[in-house]
Design an enzyme around this catalytic site. Structure first.
Site, PDB file in Angstrom:
ATOM      1  N   ASP A 113      54.433  43.062  42.767  1.00 58.49           N
ATOM      2  CA  ASP A 113      54.698  41.839  42.009  1.00 58.49           C
ATOM      3  C   ASP A 113      55.383  42.090  40.671  1.00 58.49           C
ATOM      4  OD1 ASP A 113      53.917  39.798  43.740  1.00 58.49           O
ATOM      5  OD2 ASP A 113      51.807  40.161  43.314  1.00 58.49           O
ATOM      6  N   ASP A 173      54.198  36.443  50.143  1.00 60.66           N
ATOM      7  CA  ASP A 173      54.465  36.284  48.711  1.00 60.66           C
ATOM      8  C   ASP A 173      55.584  37.207  48.234  1.00 60.66           C
ATOM      9  OD1 ASP A 173      51.783  36.074  49.696  1.00 60.66           O
ATOM     10  OD2 ASP A 173      51.028  35.722  47.674  1.00 60.66           O
TER      11      ASP A 173
END
Length: 394
Positions: A113, A173
Protein backbone atom coordinates in the site's frame (compact mmCIF):
# COMPACT_ATOMS: atom_id res chain seq x y z
CA UNK A 1 -14.09 12.31 -24.04
CA UNK A 2 -16.12 14.58 -21.79
CA UNK A 3 -18.36 16.02 -24.53
CA UNK A 4 -20.98 13.30 -24.25
CA UNK A 5 -20.89 13.64 -20.46
CA UNK A 6 -21.77 17.31 -20.85
CA UNK A 7 -24.61 16.32 -23.20
CA UNK A 8 -25.91 13.83 -20.62
CA UNK A 9 -25.71 16.40 -17.85
CA UNK A 10 -27.64 18.89 -19.94
CA UNK A 11 -30.20 16.22 -20.79
CA UNK A 12 -30.59 15.41 -17.11
CA UNK A 13 -31.14 19.08 -16.40
CA UNK A 14 -33.73 19.58 -19.14
CA UNK A 15 -35.14 23.09 -19.27
CA UNK A 16 -34.87 23.64 -15.55
CA UNK A 17 -31.75 24.65 -13.70
CA UNK A 18 -32.96 23.21 -10.40
CA UNK A 19 -31.15 19.80 -10.58
CA UNK A 20 -27.83 21.56 -11.19
CA UNK A 21 -28.58 24.07 -8.45
CA UNK A 22 -29.33 21.20 -6.11
CA UNK A 23 -26.02 19.50 -6.84
CA UNK A 24 -24.19 22.81 -6.51
CA UNK A 25 -25.66 23.04 -3.02
CA UNK A 26 -24.68 19.46 -2.25
CA UNK A 27 -21.10 20.10 -3.32
CA UNK A 28 -20.90 23.41 -1.48
CA UNK A 29 -22.26 21.85 1.71
CA UNK A 30 -20.01 18.82 1.48
CA UNK A 31 -16.88 20.87 0.92
CA UNK A 32 -17.78 23.34 3.69
CA UNK A 33 -18.18 20.58 6.25
CA UNK A 34 -15.06 18.82 4.97
CA UNK A 35 -12.95 21.96 5.33
CA UNK A 36 -14.18 22.76 8.82
CA UNK A 37 -13.80 19.19 10.08
CA UNK A 38 -10.36 18.74 8.52
CA UNK A 39 -9.02 21.98 9.97
CA UNK A 40 -10.14 20.85 13.41
CA UNK A 41 -8.53 17.45 12.92
CA UNK A 42 -5.28 19.01 11.74
CA UNK A 43 -5.20 21.30 14.76
CA UNK A 44 -5.99 18.45 17.14
CA UNK A 45 -3.02 16.37 16.02
CA UNK A 46 -0.67 19.25 15.23
CA UNK A 47 1.74 18.59 18.09
CA UNK A 48 1.60 14.80 17.74
CA UNK A 49 4.02 14.68 14.83
CA UNK A 50 4.01 10.90 14.41
CA UNK A 51 0.21 10.61 14.31
CA UNK A 52 -2.33 10.52 11.51
CA UNK A 53 -6.09 10.01 11.91
CA UNK A 54 -7.48 6.54 11.27
CA UNK A 55 -10.93 6.00 12.85
CA UNK A 56 -12.86 6.08 16.16
CA UNK A 57 -13.14 3.31 18.72
CA UNK A 58 -16.45 1.98 20.08
CA UNK A 59 -16.48 4.74 22.69
CA UNK A 60 -16.01 7.47 20.10
CA UNK A 61 -12.37 8.14 20.94
CA UNK A 62 -9.87 8.89 18.19
CA UNK A 63 -7.64 6.10 16.93
CA UNK A 64 -4.53 7.34 15.17
CA UNK A 65 -1.84 5.55 13.20
CA UNK A 66 1.81 6.04 12.45
CA UNK A 67 3.01 6.35 8.87
CA UNK A 68 3.39 2.58 8.45
CA UNK A 69 -0.37 1.94 8.61
CA UNK A 70 -1.87 1.60 5.14
CA UNK A 71 -4.25 4.56 5.55
CA UNK A 72 -1.59 7.09 6.56
CA UNK A 73 -1.66 9.03 3.27
CA UNK A 74 -5.39 9.71 3.12
CA UNK A 75 -5.67 12.63 5.56
CA UNK A 76 -2.81 14.54 3.88
CA UNK A 77 -4.60 13.85 0.59
CA UNK A 78 -7.86 15.26 1.96
CA UNK A 79 -6.02 18.43 2.99
CA UNK A 80 -4.49 18.81 -0.48
CA UNK A 81 -7.89 18.33 -2.15
CA UNK A 82 -9.49 20.91 0.13
CA UNK A 83 -6.67 23.36 -0.49
CA UNK A 84 -7.28 22.84 -4.21
CA UNK A 85 -10.99 23.49 -3.74
CA UNK A 86 -10.65 26.58 -1.57
CA UNK A 87 -7.23 28.14 -2.11
CA UNK A 88 -6.99 28.42 1.68
CA UNK A 89 -3.28 28.73 2.50
CA UNK A 90 -3.82 27.34 6.00
CA UNK A 91 -4.97 24.09 4.43
CA UNK A 92 -1.83 24.03 2.30
CA UNK A 93 0.27 24.59 5.41
CA UNK A 94 -1.44 21.69 7.13
CA UNK A 95 -1.15 19.53 4.00
CA UNK A 96 2.59 20.08 3.77
CA UNK A 97 3.10 19.14 7.41
CA UNK A 98 0.95 16.01 7.38
CA UNK A 99 2.42 14.92 4.06
CA UNK A 100 5.92 15.12 5.51
CA UNK A 101 4.84 12.70 8.25
CA UNK A 102 4.51 9.95 5.64
CA UNK A 103 7.79 10.52 3.79
CA UNK A 104 9.81 7.71 5.34
CA UNK A 105 7.45 5.18 3.76
CA UNK A 106 9.22 5.79 0.46
CA UNK A 107 11.69 3.15 1.69
CA UNK A 108 8.97 0.68 2.71
CA UNK A 109 9.38 -2.58 0.80
CA UNK A 110 7.19 -4.58 3.14
CA UNK A 111 3.80 -3.09 2.25
CA UNK A 112 1.91 -3.13 -1.05
CA UNK A 113 0.00 0.00 0.00
CA UNK A 114 2.89 2.37 -0.58
CA UNK A 115 0.73 3.68 -3.42
CA UNK A 116 -2.06 4.66 -1.03
CA UNK A 117 0.45 6.12 1.43
CA UNK A 118 2.44 8.23 -1.01
CA UNK A 119 0.31 8.91 -4.06
CA UNK A 120 -2.64 10.30 -2.09
CA UNK A 121 -0.30 12.56 -0.11
CA UNK A 122 2.82 13.38 -2.12
CA UNK A 123 1.03 12.72 -5.43
CA UNK A 124 -1.57 15.38 -4.82
CA UNK A 125 1.07 17.64 -3.33
CA UNK A 126 3.24 17.35 -6.43
CA UNK A 127 0.28 17.86 -8.74
CA UNK A 128 -0.63 21.11 -7.00
CA UNK A 129 2.82 22.52 -6.21
CA UNK A 130 5.29 20.93 -8.61
CA UNK A 131 7.85 20.54 -5.80
CA UNK A 132 10.81 18.54 -7.04
CA UNK A 133 11.28 16.96 -3.61
CA UNK A 134 7.77 15.51 -3.77
CA UNK A 135 8.57 14.00 -7.16
CA UNK A 136 11.68 12.30 -5.84
CA UNK A 137 9.78 10.86 -2.89
CA UNK A 138 7.21 9.37 -5.27
CA UNK A 139 9.87 7.85 -7.52
CA UNK A 140 11.66 6.24 -4.58
CA UNK A 141 8.31 4.92 -3.35
CA UNK A 142 7.58 3.38 -6.76
CA UNK A 143 10.97 1.72 -6.68
CA UNK A 144 10.20 0.25 -3.26
CA UNK A 145 6.75 -0.95 -4.34
CA UNK A 146 8.15 -2.62 -7.44
CA UNK A 147 10.36 -4.91 -5.30
CA UNK A 148 7.20 -6.80 -4.29
CA UNK A 149 6.64 -7.93 -7.89
CA UNK A 150 7.66 -11.41 -9.07
CA UNK A 151 7.99 -11.92 -12.80
CA UNK A 152 7.00 -15.60 -12.89
CA UNK A 153 3.77 -14.80 -11.05
CA UNK A 154 3.16 -11.46 -12.74
CA UNK A 155 1.69 -9.73 -9.70
CA UNK A 156 2.67 -7.56 -6.76
CA UNK A 157 2.46 -9.49 -3.51
CA UNK A 158 -0.02 -7.95 -1.08
CA UNK A 159 0.32 -9.49 2.37
CA UNK A 160 3.26 -11.18 4.11
CA UNK A 161 1.24 -12.70 6.98
CA UNK A 162 -0.82 -15.87 7.33
CA UNK A 163 1.73 -17.96 5.44
CA UNK A 164 0.11 -21.14 6.72
CA UNK A 165 -2.93 -20.31 4.56
CA UNK A 166 -1.64 -18.31 1.57
CA UNK A 167 1.56 -18.74 -0.39
CA UNK A 168 1.46 -15.48 -2.36
CA UNK A 169 -1.69 -13.49 -1.58
CA UNK A 170 -2.90 -10.69 -3.83
CA UNK A 171 -5.93 -8.60 -2.83
CA UNK A 172 -8.23 -6.64 -5.12
CA UNK A 173 -7.33 -3.45 -3.20
CA UNK A 174 -3.89 -3.65 -4.80
CA UNK A 175 -5.31 -2.36 -8.08
CA UNK A 176 -5.35 1.06 -6.44
CA UNK A 177 -1.58 1.12 -5.93
CA UNK A 178 -0.86 0.77 -9.65
CA UNK A 179 -1.51 4.48 -10.20
CA UNK A 180 1.79 5.31 -8.48
CA UNK A 181 3.66 2.97 -10.83
CA UNK A 182 2.00 4.38 -13.95
CA UNK A 183 2.82 7.91 -12.82
CA UNK A 184 6.41 6.97 -11.99
CA UNK A 185 6.92 5.36 -15.38
CA UNK A 186 5.81 8.53 -17.16
CA UNK A 187 7.87 10.79 -14.90
CA UNK A 188 11.13 8.85 -14.92
CA UNK A 189 11.36 7.24 -18.35
CA UNK A 190 11.31 3.87 -16.57
CA UNK A 191 9.08 1.55 -18.58
CA UNK A 192 9.56 -1.21 -16.01
CA UNK A 193 7.14 0.50 -13.62
CA UNK A 194 4.36 0.54 -16.22
CA UNK A 195 5.14 -3.04 -17.25
CA UNK A 196 4.64 -4.16 -13.64
CA UNK A 197 1.38 -2.23 -13.33
CA UNK A 198 -0.06 -3.68 -16.53
CA UNK A 199 1.06 -7.20 -15.75
CA UNK A 200 -0.64 -6.94 -12.36
CA UNK A 201 -3.83 -5.52 -13.86
CA UNK A 202 -3.94 -8.22 -16.54
CA UNK A 203 -3.38 -11.11 -14.13
CA UNK A 204 -5.97 -9.68 -11.71
CA UNK A 205 -8.43 -9.36 -14.58
CA UNK A 206 -7.84 -13.00 -15.50
CA UNK A 207 -8.00 -14.60 -12.05
CA UNK A 208 -9.85 -12.34 -9.62
CA UNK A 209 -13.31 -12.18 -11.22
CA UNK A 210 -16.25 -14.53 -11.44
CA UNK A 211 -18.33 -14.75 -14.65
CA UNK A 212 -20.73 -12.07 -13.37
CA UNK A 213 -17.78 -9.71 -12.61
CA UNK A 214 -18.08 -9.94 -8.88
CA UNK A 215 -14.63 -10.45 -7.45
CA UNK A 216 -12.78 -12.39 -4.82
CA UNK A 217 -10.98 -10.33 -2.21
CA UNK A 218 -7.86 -12.52 -1.98
CA UNK A 219 -6.32 -14.75 -4.61
CA UNK A 220 -3.24 -16.67 -3.50
CA UNK A 221 -0.76 -17.96 -6.06
CA UNK A 222 1.50 -20.98 -5.99
CA UNK A 223 5.03 -19.66 -5.66
CA UNK A 224 6.42 -22.39 -7.95
CA UNK A 225 3.87 -22.57 -10.76
CA UNK A 226 2.57 -19.02 -10.49
CA UNK A 227 -1.01 -20.29 -10.80
CA UNK A 228 -3.89 -19.50 -8.39
CA UNK A 229 -4.03 -21.94 -5.46
CA UNK A 230 -6.79 -20.35 -3.33
CA UNK A 231 -9.57 -17.82 -3.89
CA UNK A 232 -10.85 -16.28 -0.67
CA UNK A 233 -12.67 -13.27 0.73
CA UNK A 234 -11.25 -12.10 4.06
CA UNK A 235 -13.20 -8.90 4.71
CA UNK A 236 -16.46 -9.95 3.08
CA UNK A 237 -19.18 -12.29 4.31
CA UNK A 238 -17.86 -15.48 2.71
CA UNK A 239 -15.42 -16.74 0.10
CA UNK A 240 -18.17 -16.69 -2.54
CA UNK A 241 -19.84 -13.42 -1.53
CA UNK A 242 -19.43 -10.03 -3.15
CA UNK A 243 -17.69 -7.67 -0.73
CA UNK A 244 -18.85 -4.14 -1.59
CA UNK A 245 -15.62 -2.24 -1.08
CA UNK A 246 -13.79 -4.89 -3.10
CA UNK A 247 -16.12 -4.15 -6.01
CA UNK A 248 -15.45 -0.44 -5.50
CA UNK A 249 -11.67 -0.92 -5.59
CA UNK A 250 -12.04 -2.96 -8.79
CA UNK A 251 -14.24 -0.36 -10.48
CA UNK A 252 -11.90 2.46 -9.56
CA UNK A 253 -8.74 0.52 -10.39
CA UNK A 254 -9.67 -0.47 -13.93
CA UNK A 255 -11.13 2.95 -14.70
CA UNK A 256 -7.81 4.46 -13.60
CA UNK A 257 -5.83 1.95 -15.66
CA UNK A 258 -7.75 2.93 -18.78
CA UNK A 259 -7.04 6.60 -18.08
CA UNK A 260 -3.33 5.88 -17.69
CA UNK A 261 -2.92 3.49 -20.63
CA UNK A 262 -5.84 4.05 -23.02
CA UNK A 263 -5.94 0.25 -23.37
CA UNK A 264 -9.45 -0.82 -24.31
CA UNK A 265 -9.34 -4.03 -22.25
CA UNK A 266 -9.21 -2.00 -19.05
CA UNK A 267 -12.17 0.15 -20.07
CA UNK A 268 -14.17 -2.96 -20.91
CA UNK A 269 -13.35 -4.47 -17.53
CA UNK A 270 -14.42 -1.29 -15.74
CA UNK A 271 -17.66 -1.27 -17.74
CA UNK A 272 -18.44 -4.87 -16.80
CA UNK A 273 -17.84 -4.13 -13.12
CA UNK A 274 -19.95 -0.98 -13.35
CA UNK A 275 -22.83 -2.93 -14.92
CA UNK A 276 -22.62 -5.50 -12.15
CA UNK A 277 -22.95 -2.79 -9.49
CA UNK A 278 -25.53 -0.68 -11.32
CA UNK A 279 -27.89 -3.59 -11.94
CA UNK A 280 -27.38 -5.50 -8.70
CA UNK A 281 -30.78 -6.34 -7.17
CA UNK A 282 -29.44 -5.66 -3.67
CA UNK A 283 -27.99 -2.24 -4.43
CA UNK A 284 -30.03 0.21 -2.31
CA UNK A 285 -31.90 2.95 -4.11
CA UNK A 286 -29.87 5.67 -2.38
CA UNK A 287 -26.61 4.24 -3.76
CA UNK A 288 -24.82 3.37 -0.52
CA UNK A 289 -24.17 -0.37 -0.65
CA UNK A 290 -24.53 -2.87 2.12
CA UNK A 291 -21.08 -3.86 3.39
CA UNK A 292 -21.44 -7.07 1.38
CA UNK A 293 -23.93 -7.59 -1.45
CA UNK A 294 -24.60 -11.08 -0.04
CA UNK A 295 -24.84 -10.19 3.66
CA UNK A 296 -27.42 -12.55 5.17
CA UNK A 297 -29.32 -9.86 7.08
CA UNK A 298 -30.16 -7.57 4.15
CA UNK A 299 -32.10 -5.22 4.31
CA UNK A 300 -30.99 -4.75 7.91
CA UNK A 301 -27.28 -5.15 7.13
CA UNK A 302 -24.90 -2.26 7.76
CA UNK A 303 -24.16 0.10 4.90
CA UNK A 304 -20.59 1.04 3.99
CA UNK A 305 -20.07 4.74 3.28
CA UNK A 306 -16.46 4.08 2.26
CA UNK A 307 -17.59 1.76 -0.55
CA UNK A 308 -20.17 4.33 -1.64
CA UNK A 309 -17.57 7.12 -1.73
CA UNK A 310 -15.06 5.08 -3.75
CA UNK A 311 -17.80 4.04 -6.17
CA UNK A 312 -19.03 7.61 -6.61
CA UNK A 313 -15.57 8.89 -7.49
CA UNK A 314 -15.03 6.01 -9.93
CA UNK A 315 -18.46 6.34 -11.56
CA UNK A 316 -17.85 10.04 -12.23
CA UNK A 317 -14.57 9.31 -13.97
CA UNK A 318 -15.90 6.32 -15.90
CA UNK A 319 -18.79 8.45 -17.18
CA UNK A 320 -16.26 10.42 -19.21
CA UNK A 321 -14.93 7.33 -21.00
CA UNK A 322 -17.86 4.97 -21.60
CA UNK A 323 -20.75 5.08 -24.06
CA UNK A 324 -23.55 7.59 -23.58
CA UNK A 325 -26.13 5.18 -22.19
CA UNK A 326 -23.85 3.78 -19.52
CA UNK A 327 -22.40 7.24 -18.87
CA UNK A 328 -25.83 8.50 -17.91
CA UNK A 329 -26.35 5.59 -15.55
CA UNK A 330 -22.94 6.15 -13.95
CA UNK A 331 -23.64 9.84 -13.39
CA UNK A 332 -27.09 9.12 -12.02
CA UNK A 333 -25.66 6.67 -9.51
CA UNK A 334 -22.84 9.04 -8.50
CA UNK A 335 -25.38 11.83 -8.06
CA UNK A 336 -27.51 9.68 -5.77
CA UNK A 337 -24.47 8.56 -3.82
CA UNK A 338 -23.19 12.09 -3.24
CA UNK A 339 -26.64 13.34 -2.24
CA UNK A 340 -26.96 10.51 0.27
CA UNK A 341 -23.45 10.93 1.66
CA UNK A 342 -24.08 14.66 2.08
CA UNK A 343 -27.32 14.06 3.96
CA UNK A 344 -27.47 14.14 7.79
CA UNK A 345 -27.46 10.35 7.81
CA UNK A 346 -23.83 10.21 6.68
CA UNK A 347 -22.31 13.71 6.80
CA UNK A 348 -21.11 14.70 10.25
CA UNK A 349 -22.20 17.89 11.94
CA UNK A 350 -19.29 20.27 12.34
CA UNK A 351 -17.43 19.60 15.57
CA UNK A 352 -18.71 16.02 15.96
CA UNK A 353 -17.68 12.55 14.75
CA UNK A 354 -14.12 12.97 16.03
CA UNK A 355 -13.65 15.56 13.25
CA UNK A 356 -13.99 12.93 10.52
CA UNK A 357 -16.26 13.91 7.63
CA UNK A 358 -18.42 10.83 7.03
CA UNK A 359 -20.15 8.43 9.39
CA UNK A 360 -21.13 4.76 8.99
CA UNK A 361 -18.30 2.93 7.25
CA UNK A 362 -17.38 -0.72 7.71
CA UNK A 363 -13.76 -1.83 7.74
CA UNK A 364 -13.93 -5.58 8.36
CA UNK A 365 -17.16 -6.75 9.94
CA UNK A 366 -16.23 -10.45 10.03
CA UNK A 367 -13.18 -9.56 12.13
CA UNK A 368 -15.16 -7.08 14.23
CA UNK A 369 -12.73 -4.39 13.17
CA UNK A 370 -13.78 -0.78 12.43
CA UNK A 371 -17.51 -1.53 12.26
CA UNK A 372 -20.00 1.34 11.72
CA UNK A 373 -17.38 4.05 12.31
CA UNK A 374 -15.79 6.88 10.34
CA UNK A 375 -12.78 5.88 8.23
CA UNK A 376 -10.15 8.22 6.85
CA UNK A 377 -10.28 6.71 3.36
CA UNK A 378 -14.05 7.20 3.16
CA UNK A 379 -13.38 10.91 3.71
CA UNK A 380 -10.69 10.98 1.02
CA UNK A 381 -12.79 9.47 -1.76
CA UNK A 382 -15.84 11.49 -0.75
CA UNK A 383 -13.91 14.76 -1.13
CA UNK A 384 -12.35 13.53 -4.37
CA UNK A 385 -15.81 12.67 -5.72
CA UNK A 386 -17.14 16.12 -4.77
CA UNK A 387 -14.32 17.78 -6.70
CA UNK A 388 -14.77 15.50 -9.71
CA UNK A 389 -18.48 16.25 -9.84
CA UNK A 390 -17.81 19.95 -9.40
CA UNK A 391 -15.43 19.81 -12.36
CA UNK A 392 -18.15 18.19 -14.50
CA UNK A 393 -20.68 20.81 -13.38
CA UNK A 394 -18.42 23.54 -14.69
Amino acid sequence: MKKHVLFILLSMLGCSCSPKDEMDEVIEKGLHVSIEQSKRMAELLWNRKDCLPRTLDKDGDLITSDSKWWTSGFFPGVLWHLYEASGDTLLRYYAEDYTARVEKEKYNKGNHDVGFMLYCSFGNGYRLTGKEHYKQVLLKGAESLSTRFRDHIGLIRSWDFNEAVWQYPVIIDNMMNLELLEWASKNSNTPRFAEIARSHADATKKHHFRPDYSCWHVVSYDTITGKPEKKHTRQGYSHESSWARGEAWALYGYTMMFRETQEKRYLEQAEHIADYILTHPRMPEDGIPYWDFDAPDIPNALRDASAGAVMASAFIELSAYTDMKRSGKCLDMATRQLKTLTSPEYLAEIGTNGYFILKHSVGSLMENSEVDVPLTYADYYYVEALLRYKDLNK
